[in-house]
Design an enzyme around this catalytic site. Structure first.
Site, PDB file in Angstrom:
ATOM      1  CD  GLU A 276      38.856 157.646  34.110  1.00  0.00           C
ATOM      2  OE1 GLU A 276      37.459 158.197  34.348  1.00  0.00           O
ATOM      3  OE2 GLU A 276      39.767 158.314  34.404  1.00  0.00           O
TER       4      GLU A 276
ATOM      5  CB  CYS B  33      48.535 157.457  34.648  1.00  0.00           C
ATOM      6  SG  CYS B  33      47.566 157.776  36.260  1.00  0.00           S
TER       7      CYS B  33
ATOM      8  CB  CYS C 239      39.038 155.603  45.366  1.00  0.00           C
ATOM      9  SG  CYS C 239      40.398 155.914  46.513  1.00  0.00           S
TER      10      CYS C 239
ATOM     11  CB  CYS D 287      40.986 162.273  48.196  1.00  0.00           C
ATOM     12  SG  CYS D 287      42.221 161.316  48.921  1.00  0.00           S
TER      13      CYS D 287
ATOM     14  CB  CYS E  21      40.328 162.340  43.906  1.00  0.00           C
ATOM     15  SG  CYS E  21      40.406 160.841  42.915  1.00  0.00           S
TER      16      CYS E  21
ATOM     17  N   GLY F 113      41.660 154.693  42.359  1.00  0.00           N
ATOM     18  CA  GLY F 113      41.791 153.570  43.405  1.00  0.00           C
ATOM     19  C   GLY F 113      43.224 153.906  44.182  1.00  0.00           C
ATOM     20  CD  GLU F 114      46.052 154.387  48.563  1.00  0.00           C
ATOM     21  OE1 GLU F 114      46.019 155.419  48.276  1.00  0.00           O
ATOM     22  OE2 GLU F 114      47.238 153.764  48.438  1.00  0.00           O
TER      23      GLU F 114
ATOM     24  CB  SER G 150      50.706 157.534  43.355  1.00  0.00           C
ATOM     25  OG  SER G 150      50.189 158.686  44.007  1.00  0.00           O
TER      26      SER G 150
ATOM     27  CB  CYS H  54      42.659 159.575  38.594  1.00  0.00           C
ATOM     28  SG  CYS H  54      42.561 160.052  40.472  1.00  0.00           S
TER      29      CYS H  54
HETATM   30  N1  SAH Z   1      45.171 156.610  45.576  1.00  0.00           N
HETATM   31  C1  SAH Z   1      46.617 157.252  44.916  1.00  0.00           C
HETATM   32  C2  SAH Z   1      46.486 157.333  43.556  1.00  0.00           C
HETATM   33  C3  SAH Z   1      45.276 158.024  42.889  1.00  0.00           C
HETATM   34  S1  SAH Z   1      45.339 159.997  43.103  1.00  0.00           S
HETATM   35  C4  SAH Z   1      46.943 158.257  45.848  1.00  0.00           C
HETATM   36  O1  SAH Z   1      46.157 158.989  46.466  1.00  0.00           O
HETATM   37  O2  SAH Z   1      48.138 158.727  45.472  1.00  0.00           O
HETATM   38  C5  SAH Z   1      47.057 160.021  42.342  1.00  0.00           C
HETATM   39  C6  SAH Z   1      47.235 161.928  42.087  1.00  0.00           C
HETATM   40  O3  SAH Z   1      46.519 161.959  40.827  1.00  0.00           O
HETATM   41  C7  SAH Z   1      47.325 162.809  43.155  1.00  0.00           C
HETATM   42  O4  SAH Z   1      48.159 162.782  44.148  1.00  0.00           O
HETATM   43  C8  SAH Z   1      47.299 163.762  42.010  1.00  0.00           C
HETATM   44  O5  SAH Z   1      48.473 164.321  41.742  1.00  0.00           O
HETATM   45  C9  SAH Z   1      46.610 163.623  40.814  1.00  0.00           C
HETATM   46  N2  SAH Z   1      45.056 164.028  41.050  1.00  0.00           N
HETATM   47  C10 SAH Z   1      43.857 163.677  41.174  1.00  0.00           C
HETATM   48  N3  SAH Z   1      42.840 164.320  41.167  1.00  0.00           N
HETATM   49  C11 SAH Z   1      43.451 165.482  40.729  1.00  0.00           C
HETATM   50  C12 SAH Z   1      42.927 166.666  40.243  1.00  0.00           C
HETATM   51  N4  SAH Z   1      41.563 167.103  40.547  1.00  0.00           N
HETATM   52  N5  SAH Z   1      43.725 167.779  40.202  1.00  0.00           N
HETATM   53  C13 SAH Z   1      45.031 167.584  39.853  1.00  0.00           C
HETATM   54  N6  SAH Z   1      45.767 166.358  40.158  1.00  0.00           N
HETATM   55  C14 SAH Z   1      44.886 165.209  40.559  1.00  0.00           C
END
Ligand code: SAH
Length: 380
Positions: free
Chosen positions: A119, A140, A147, A151, A154, A194-195, A226, A368
């Site tokens: 996405e 974005c 991933c 986390c 996520c 992803g990371e 990020s 994401c």
């Molecule tokens: N792996 C990378 C990029 C993916 S997550 C990292 O960890 O930074 C990037 C950002 O997406 C998170 O820091 C957060 O700001 C946002 N995000 C992801 N899932 C979310 C959720 N359920 N609610 C709000 N923000 C979210």
């Protein structure tokens, strides 16, 4: 659907925080023409006995005229086009679903050449990222299919890790978004699926393609990577000559709280992460961003805000507070708006610059991984 989800969660691959090697394409064995930097392309054409002028023409087709078929490169000889087709692919992902409307946040689900989904999210000017109000259009982007970092907030990790995106797959997200928006994307955030730092070689190549004059010509300070906090890769990226920006998904100000949310914290604790961030700030001019999702009863205690303020100050960072976006299959909730403001006020009292982002896109599953999750589950 929930049953399927919990089955997937039980079967997560074991976490491996070593940087993953870019894997070979599953369907095609040929490299994609758009994954070559200007230098690589010029060298490749020179090896075929072609002049650098041909390389300039080819770069023009790829990045200015943006054709998606080698046959369309009409000023190259038929013979050269055949040679190129023999050596390279020029496939692009297809947009299979769009959510949102013309003037709000829009999210695109892309299908890759091997049938996988990722996405990207287009965010209009008014949202503004990190105080950078002059940016008109932010995209974005995703860096991996799925991933491995698991986390807990996520959606991307719910189906586990599938593969790294190639450099052309990362950059194609911008080309597709610009085609749909009929406008230039001038700010990129690597906050999709992803990371990015677990896919460093392809990420660096994508950064080169995005920033080079012969590529997309976007200023490096308009790219924000990020990361969940992959410490060795943060140090490597700090040594990169370009002034790219870094955002850290912190989401907890103490190890106790952060480890509940992000397993990566068991590998690199907050102290170690902040040592790497100090190194980063010694090498880069741009302010760091700490992202902090506010999750009710998990990390929103005002004591966390006080510790967060201290940590932000230690590296001169800007804090981006994001009320948790609910994800189907995950139990957590966002705190009340009043509580989010109280959390932000603690930061303000300590003179830490912070925004409380009342997110655009909550209604379109913009966090994401959410759109892909729906697609994968409905096509299973
Ligand atoms: N792996 C990378 C990029 C993916 S997550 C990292 O960890 O930074 C990037 C950002 O997406 C998170 O820091 C957060 O700001 C946002 N995000 C992801 N899932 C979310 C959720 N359920 N609610 C709000 N923000 C979210």
């Amino acid at each position: 659907m929930c049953k399927k989800l919990s089955f997937k969660l039980e079967n997560q691959p074991s976490l491996d925080f070593k940087p993953q090697k870019p894997d070979s394409p599953i369907v095609s064995t040929k490299p994609n023409l758009r994954s070559l930097t200007a230098t690589e392309l010029t060298d490749s054409l020179a090896a075929l006995g072609q002049s650098s002028y041909r390389a300039t023409q080819l770069l023009d087709w790829l990045w200015k005229k943006r054709v998606n078929s080698i046959d369309d490169m009409s000023n190259l000889s038929a013979e050269l086009r055949e040679i190129l087709k023999d050596k390279y692919e020029l496939t692009v992902p297809t947009v299979v679903r769009t959510q949102g409307s013309q003037d709000t946040t829009r999210k695109f689900l892309l299908k890759l050449h091997d049938g996988r989904f990722v996405e990207c999210v287009l965010i209009p000017a008014s949202v503004g990222f990190y105080g950078n109000k002059s940016d008109r259009l932010t995209l974005c982007v995703s860096s991996q299919v799925g991933c491995a970092f698991d986390c807990k907030f996520c959606a991307s990790g719910l189906l586990g890790f599938t593969r790294n995106l190639s450099a052309d797959e990362i950059v194609s997200q911008i080309l597709l978004a610009e085609e749909i928006a009929k406008d230039k994307v001038n700010n990129i955030v690597f906050m999709g699926m992803g990371e990015p730092l677990a896919n460093l070689p392809n990420l660096l190549k994508a950064v080169e393609l995005m920033t080079s004059h012969q590529g997309l010509n976007i200023g490096a300070r308009h790219l924000t990577i990020s990361t969940s906090g992959v410490v060795p890769q943060i140090k490597k990226l700090a040594d990169h000559p370009k002034q790219i920006r870094l955002a850290i998904s912190l989401h907890g100000a103490t190890d106790e709280v952060r480890s509940q949310i992000m397993p990566v914290n068991d590998r690199w604790k907050i102290e170690e992460l902040f040592q790497a961030l100090k190194y980063w700030t010694s090498k880069k001019k741009q302010r760091l961003t700490l992202e902090y999702i506010l999750i009710k009863g998990v990390n929103d205690d005002l004591e966390q805000a006080r510790i967060l303020a201290k940590r932000a100050k230690s590296v001169g960072a800007f804090v981006n507070l994001i009320p948790y976006n609910t994800v189907e299959g995950l139990q957590w909730e966002r705190p009340s708006e009043d509580h989010c403001r109280a959390f932000r006020n603690v930061l303000s009292k300590h003179d830490v610059p912070a925004t409380l982002r009342l997110e655009k896109g909550h209604d379109i599953d913009a966090a994401c991984g959410q759109l892909r999750l729906r697609e994968e589950l409905s096509t299973e």
